[in-house]
Write a protein that holds these residues in place. Structure first.
Motif: not given
Length: 257
Positions: A8-23
Motif C-alpha cells: 500500500e505504501l508503494d502504491s501511494i508512491g506509484d500514484g504520485l508518479v502517475e500524477m507527476a507524469r500527467l501534470v
C-alpha cells in the motif's frame, strides 16, 4: 499483513508518479495549445485535469486510511505525511497547466502570446515539463542529489520570468494592456508550476533524510573528488554524503531508520 502494508505504501508512491507524469504532459500540451491557438487541444487539457484531481483524492483517502489502520512511525510515517503534501503540490501544478489552457481557450481564435514572445513562452513550457519529469524521477529513485539539483534548475525559469517582464516594461511594447495582462499571468503560471516541481523534490529530500533540503545543504561539507566508505554506513560520493539505504529502498541519514 506487513507485506500488504508495504504494498500500500508503494502504491501511494506509484500514484504520485502517475500524477507527476500527467501534470507534466498537461503543461506541455497546454503550451502547444497556447502558442498554436489550438482550441481542441486546450479543451482536452482542461478536461484531463479531472483525472489528476481524482488521483489526488484517492491518494489522500488511502493515506489517511493507512494512518488510521497501521499507525506508521519513523520513515513510514514520513512517507505517508510527505506523500499527502506532494499530492497537493502536484494537484496544484495540474491546475496551473489548466489555467494556461483556459487562457488559450479564452483568446481563441486569436493567440494570447505575441509572436515575438513565442520563443520565450515555448522555452518556459519545455522547461516546466523537464522540471516535472525530473521531479517524477526523484519520486521513483529517491535520489537526494538529483532532488537538490532541481532548485538550481529552477533558476532558469526565474530568469525567463524576468525576461518576460523586461518585454512588458520596454517602452517599445506595442501589444496593448490586455495582452500585457495575459503575458503577466502566463509568466506567473509557469513560475509557480516550476516552484511546485521544486517543492516535490524538496519533500522527497525530507522523506529520505528526515531533514529539510535547506538544512541538509547547509550541513553538507564538500569532500571533492572522494568516493569511498563512510564510518556512518553511507558513502562519500563526489562532494556529497550519500546516506545508507533504509526500508523500502529509502536512504536515511539516521542509522535508526
Amino acid at each position: 499483513m506487513r507485506d500488504a502494508y508495504h504494498e500500500e505504501l508503494d502504491s501511494i508512491g506509484d500514484g504520485l508518479v502517475e500524477m507527476a507524469r500527467l501534470v507534466g504532459s498537461a503543461i506541455g500540451r497546454a503550451t502547444t495549445a497556447m502558442l498554436d491557438a489550438d482550441l481542441k487541444l486546450a479543451e482536452s487539457v482542461i478536461e484531463a485535469d479531472q483525472k489528476v484531481d481524482e488521483l489526488q483524492h484517492d491518494l489522500e483517502a488511502r493515506a489517511i486510511a493507512l494512518l488510521a489502520r497501521q499507525q506508521p512511525v519513523a520513515t513510514d510515517l514520513r512517507i505517508v505525511v510527505t506523500s499527502l503534501r506532494m499530492s497537493a503540490d502536484l494537484e496544484r501544478s495540474g491546475d496551473l497547466a489548466q489555467h494556461v489552457a483556459k487562457l488559450a481557450r479564452l483568446r481563441f481564435p486569436e493567440r494570447a502570446v505575441p509572436r515575438d514572445l513565442h520563443a520565450t513562452i515555448l522555452e518556459m513550457g519545455q522547461l516546466a515539463q523537464r522540471l516535472m519529469a525530473k521531479a517524477a524521477e526523484v519520486i521513483i529513485t529517491k535520489d537526494v542529489d538529483l532532488a537538490l539539483q532541481l532548485e538550481q534548475d529552477d533558476d532558469e525559469m526565474d530568469l525567463l520570468h524576468r525576461t518576460l517582464f523586461q518585454h512588458l516594461i520596454d517602452e517599445r511594447w506595442k501589444h496593448g494592456i490586455e495582452t500585457a495582462v495575459d503575458v503577466t499571468l502566463l509568466g506567473r503560471y509557469y513560475e509557480r508550476y516550476a516552484d511546485h516541481a521544486v517543492a516535490v523534490a524538496k519533500r522527497v529530500v525530507y522523506l529520505v533524510t528526515g531533514e529539510h533540503a535547506d538544512e541538509l545543504q547547509a550541513d553538507i561539507q564538500p569532500v571533492t573528488g572522494v568516493e569511498g566508505p563512510d564510518p556512518s554506513g553511507g558513502r562519500l560520493r563526489g562532494d556529497r554524503l550519500s546516506a545508507p539505504m533504509g526500508p523500502l529502498g529509502l536512504r536515511s541519514r539516521s542509522p535508526g531508520f
